[in-house]
Design an enzyme around this catalytic site. Sequence first.
Site, PDB file in Angstrom:
ATOM      1  N   LYS A  14      39.800  43.857  47.676  1.00 31.79           N
ATOM      2  CA  LYS A  14      40.402  44.887  46.806  1.00 31.79           C
ATOM      3  C   LYS A  14      39.449  45.242  45.665  1.00 31.79           C
ATOM      4  O   LYS A  14      39.194  46.405  45.385  1.00 31.79           O
ATOM      5  CB  LYS A  14      41.744  44.400  46.237  1.00 31.79           C
ATOM      6  CG  LYS A  14      42.776  44.030  47.298  1.00 31.79           C
ATOM      7  CD  LYS A  14      44.095  43.587  46.693  1.00 31.79           C
ATOM      8  CE  LYS A  14      44.047  42.288  45.931  1.00 31.79           C
ATOM      9  NZ  LYS A  14      43.737  41.088  46.747  1.00 31.79           N
ATOM     10  N   ARG A  89      52.814  43.023  43.056  1.00 33.49           N
ATOM     11  CA  ARG A  89      52.759  41.899  43.984  1.00 33.49           C
ATOM     12  C   ARG A  89      54.143  41.392  44.348  1.00 33.49           C
ATOM     13  O   ARG A  89      54.244  40.417  45.119  1.00 33.49           O
ATOM     14  CB  ARG A  89      51.987  40.754  43.337  1.00 33.49           C
ATOM     15  CG  ARG A  89      50.525  40.686  43.741  1.00 33.49           C
ATOM     16  CD  ARG A  89      49.868  39.766  42.764  1.00 33.49           C
ATOM     17  NE  ARG A  89      48.851  38.965  43.346  1.00 33.49           N
ATOM     18  CZ  ARG A  89      47.555  39.123  43.070  1.00 33.49           C
ATOM     19  NH1 ARG A  89      47.143  40.098  42.308  1.00 33.49           N
ATOM     20  NH2 ARG A  89      46.685  38.302  43.576  1.00 33.49           N
ATOM     21  N   ARG A 123      32.581  33.484  46.872  1.00 37.08           N
ATOM     22  CA  ARG A 123      32.532  34.620  45.933  1.00 37.08           C
ATOM     23  C   ARG A 123      31.884  34.236  44.599  1.00 37.08           C
ATOM     24  O   ARG A 123      32.108  33.170  44.065  1.00 37.08           O
ATOM     25  CB  ARG A 123      33.944  35.125  45.657  1.00 37.08           C
ATOM     26  CG  ARG A 123      33.984  36.124  44.496  1.00 37.08           C
ATOM     27  CD  ARG A 123      35.273  36.842  44.378  1.00 37.08           C
ATOM     28  NE  ARG A 123      36.423  35.977  44.336  1.00 37.08           N
ATOM     29  CZ  ARG A 123      37.670  36.417  44.429  1.00 37.08           C
ATOM     30  NH1 ARG A 123      37.896  37.713  44.587  1.00 37.08           N
ATOM     31  NH2 ARG A 123      38.673  35.584  44.379  1.00 37.08           N
ATOM     32  N   ARG A 155      34.815  31.954  39.705  1.00 38.79           N
ATOM     33  CA  ARG A 155      36.175  31.820  39.184  1.00 38.79           C
ATOM     34  C   ARG A 155      36.713  30.410  39.374  1.00 38.79           C
ATOM     35  O   ARG A 155      36.514  29.803  40.417  1.00 38.79           O
ATOM     36  CB  ARG A 155      37.101  32.824  39.890  1.00 38.79           C
ATOM     37  CG  ARG A 155      37.109  34.164  39.214  1.00 38.79           C
ATOM     38  CD  ARG A 155      37.812  35.222  40.019  1.00 38.79           C
ATOM     39  NE  ARG A 155      39.127  34.884  40.523  1.00 38.79           N
ATOM     40  CZ  ARG A 155      39.892  35.730  41.198  1.00 38.79           C
ATOM     41  NH1 ARG A 155      39.457  36.960  41.421  1.00 38.79           N
ATOM     42  NH2 ARG A 155      41.065  35.369  41.637  1.00 38.79           N
ATOM     43  N   ARG A 166      47.603  30.494  47.079  1.00 39.41           N
ATOM     44  CA  ARG A 166      47.568  31.953  46.865  1.00 39.41           C
ATOM     45  C   ARG A 166      47.985  32.697  48.129  1.00 39.41           C
ATOM     46  O   ARG A 166      48.683  33.706  48.076  1.00 39.41           O
ATOM     47  CB  ARG A 166      46.168  32.374  46.406  1.00 39.41           C
ATOM     48  CG  ARG A 166      45.917  31.986  44.953  1.00 39.41           C
ATOM     49  CD  ARG A 166      44.456  31.863  44.618  1.00 39.41           C
ATOM     50  NE  ARG A 166      43.732  33.112  44.593  1.00 39.41           N
ATOM     51  CZ  ARG A 166      42.396  33.181  44.487  1.00 39.41           C
ATOM     52  NH1 ARG A 166      41.673  32.080  44.402  1.00 39.41           N
ATOM     53  NH2 ARG A 166      41.808  34.344  44.464  1.00 39.41           N
TER      54      ARG A 166
HETATM   55  P1  AP5 Z   1      37.037  40.650  46.465  1.00 38.03           P
HETATM   56  O1  AP5 Z   1      36.720  42.109  46.465  1.00 38.03           O
HETATM   57  O2  AP5 Z   1      36.727  39.886  45.224  1.00 38.03           O
HETATM   58  O3  AP5 Z   1      38.552  40.407  46.922  1.00 38.03           O
HETATM   59  P2  AP5 Z   1      39.925  40.696  46.179  1.00 38.03           P
HETATM   60  O4  AP5 Z   1      40.861  41.242  47.214  1.00 38.03           O
HETATM   61  O5  AP5 Z   1      39.709  41.522  44.961  1.00 38.03           O
HETATM   62  O6  AP5 Z   1      40.328  39.206  45.859  1.00 38.03           O
HETATM   63  P3  AP5 Z   1      40.953  38.499  44.573  1.00 38.03           P
HETATM   64  O7  AP5 Z   1      40.733  37.022  44.755  1.00 38.03           O
HETATM   65  O8  AP5 Z   1      40.446  39.090  43.305  1.00 38.03           O
HETATM   66  O9  AP5 Z   1      42.402  38.753  44.739  1.00 38.03           O
HETATM   67  P4  AP5 Z   1      43.502  37.895  44.218  1.00 38.03           P
HETATM   68  O10 AP5 Z   1      44.578  38.803  44.570  1.00 38.03           O
HETATM   69  O11 AP5 Z   1      43.672  36.511  44.680  1.00 38.03           O
HETATM   70  O12 AP5 Z   1      43.073  37.607  42.693  1.00 38.03           O
HETATM   71  P5  AP5 Z   1      43.499  38.315  41.355  1.00 38.03           P
HETATM   72  O13 AP5 Z   1      42.365  38.265  40.433  1.00 38.03           O
HETATM   73  O14 AP5 Z   1      44.151  39.615  41.611  1.00 38.03           O
HETATM   74  O15 AP5 Z   1      36.277  39.990  47.723  1.00 38.03           O
HETATM   75  C1  AP5 Z   1      36.319  38.591  47.954  1.00 38.03           C
HETATM   76  C2  AP5 Z   1      34.926  38.117  48.443  1.00 38.03           C
HETATM   77  O16 AP5 Z   1      34.681  38.648  49.747  1.00 38.03           O
HETATM   78  C3  AP5 Z   1      33.757  38.589  47.564  1.00 38.03           C
HETATM   79  O17 AP5 Z   1      32.801  37.573  47.490  1.00 38.03           O
HETATM   80  C4  AP5 Z   1      33.202  39.827  48.305  1.00 38.03           C
HETATM   81  O18 AP5 Z   1      31.796  40.004  48.071  1.00 38.03           O
HETATM   82  C5  AP5 Z   1      33.494  39.464  49.756  1.00 38.03           C
HETATM   83  N1  AP5 Z   1      33.818  40.641  50.573  1.00 38.03           N
HETATM   84  C6  AP5 Z   1      34.511  41.753  50.194  1.00 38.03           C
HETATM   85  N2  AP5 Z   1      34.623  42.609  51.240  1.00 38.03           N
HETATM   86  C7  AP5 Z   1      34.015  42.006  52.302  1.00 38.03           C
HETATM   87  C8  AP5 Z   1      33.811  42.391  53.678  1.00 38.03           C
HETATM   88  N3  AP5 Z   1      34.268  43.553  54.184  1.00 38.03           N
HETATM   89  N4  AP5 Z   1      33.131  41.541  54.485  1.00 38.03           N
HETATM   90  C9  AP5 Z   1      32.661  40.340  53.998  1.00 38.03           C
HETATM   91  N5  AP5 Z   1      32.815  39.934  52.706  1.00 38.03           N
HETATM   92  C10 AP5 Z   1      33.492  40.757  51.878  1.00 38.03           C
HETATM   93  O19 AP5 Z   1      44.650  37.317  40.855  1.00 38.03           O
HETATM   94  C11 AP5 Z   1      44.343  36.001  40.416  1.00 38.03           C
HETATM   95  C12 AP5 Z   1      45.634  35.324  39.968  1.00 38.03           C
HETATM   96  O20 AP5 Z   1      46.219  36.047  38.868  1.00 38.03           O
HETATM   97  C13 AP5 Z   1      46.757  35.245  41.022  1.00 38.03           C
HETATM   98  O21 AP5 Z   1      46.621  34.131  41.866  1.00 38.03           O
HETATM   99  C14 AP5 Z   1      47.997  35.174  40.128  1.00 38.03           C
HETATM  100  O22 AP5 Z   1      48.166  33.875  39.602  1.00 38.03           O
HETATM  101  C15 AP5 Z   1      47.648  36.092  38.973  1.00 38.03           C
HETATM  102  N6  AP5 Z   1      48.062  37.503  39.181  1.00 38.03           N
HETATM  103  C16 AP5 Z   1      47.241  38.592  39.261  1.00 38.03           C
HETATM  104  N7  AP5 Z   1      47.958  39.699  39.434  1.00 38.03           N
HETATM  105  C17 AP5 Z   1      49.262  39.324  39.478  1.00 38.03           C
HETATM  106  C18 AP5 Z   1      50.496  40.041  39.654  1.00 38.03           C
HETATM  107  N8  AP5 Z   1      50.514  41.376  39.852  1.00 38.03           N
HETATM  108  N9  AP5 Z   1      51.641  39.324  39.660  1.00 38.03           N
HETATM  109  C19 AP5 Z   1      51.649  37.989  39.451  1.00 38.03           C
HETATM  110  N10 AP5 Z   1      50.525  37.258  39.279  1.00 38.03           N
HETATM  111  C20 AP5 Z   1      49.329  37.910  39.298  1.00 38.03           C
END
Ligand code: AP5
Length: 208
Positions: A14, A89, A123, A155, A166
């Site tokens: 994402k 979410r 990552r 992270r 997660r």
């Molecule tokens: P990346 O682009 O970083 O993936 P992402 O989908 O953005 O993953 P996140 O880990 O950021 O999502 P998340 O939902 O767990 O974390 P968030 O910060 O939102 O890509 C991942 C890796 O793969 C990278 O190394 C990239 O280079 C590689 N990659 C990308 N595309 C690729 C491809 N096509 N092929 C190969 N490799 C590829 O949330 C963190 C925490 O915050 C949650 O656990 C929760 O506790 C809290 N939180 C956040 N938002 C909410 C909410 N709305 N409600 C409640 N809690 C929340």
Amino acid sequence: MSSIVLFGPPGAGKGTQAERITDTTGLPQISTGDMLRAAVKAGTETGKLAKSFMEAGQLVPDEVIIDLIKERITLPDAKDGVMFDGFPRTVPQAEALATITEVSHVIAIEVPDERIVERICGRYSCAACGSVYHDTFNPVPSEGCACGQWQEKRRADDNEATVTSRLQAYHEQTSPLAAWYRSRGIFHQIDGDREIDAITADILAALN
Ligand code: AP5
């Protein structure tokens, strides 16, 4: 104002895609994960509350997230719409969002669970500009990040133990949202288990 939602499991790509689509659409990226990490780092009340949930790989309570979004959406750069990354979410978050802004497209990036662990555990990002990289799939260029101030950051929640929680939170609390948005006719499924460029092309086609 009309906004876009990037939807998908942790590590689906994402953030990677948001960075690229923002360049094309001009819509600012709003990542609740980034906002929460900034709050934790700053030691705010929100950050203190969110920290333990994030470390355990659990969702932060809806009311905290909804308050963050309500405040962020009032900033001037959000007046023509935004791109949400990692929000909503849960169904209550989606219901709250519907009262805040119109959502024109929900882009669901689909990646099988077995791929997620290797993506998340490899990552890293640039601490200076936030660009996301991967040890194997998307390494930083040998000359460093394009921003010119390369500084590697990993992270705290990017480890195998937390990924399992997660993913569980995603399947139990977030994936029901797919049906909620599908019934509204704005849900677009994209195969996220491919080259990054191919996924970007499909997302841009869906947005057009
Ligand atoms: P990346 O682009 O970083 O993936 P992402 O989908 O953005 O993953 P996140 O880990 O950021 O999502 P998340 O939902 O767990 O974390 P968030 O910060 O939102 O890509 C991942 C890796 O793969 C990278 O190394 C990239 O280079 C590689 N990659 C990308 N595309 C690729 C491809 N096509 N092929 C190969 N490799 C590829 O949330 C963190 C925490 O915050 C949650 O656990 C929760 O506790 C809290 N939180 C956040 N938002 C909410 C909410 N709305 N409600 C409640 N809690 C929340």
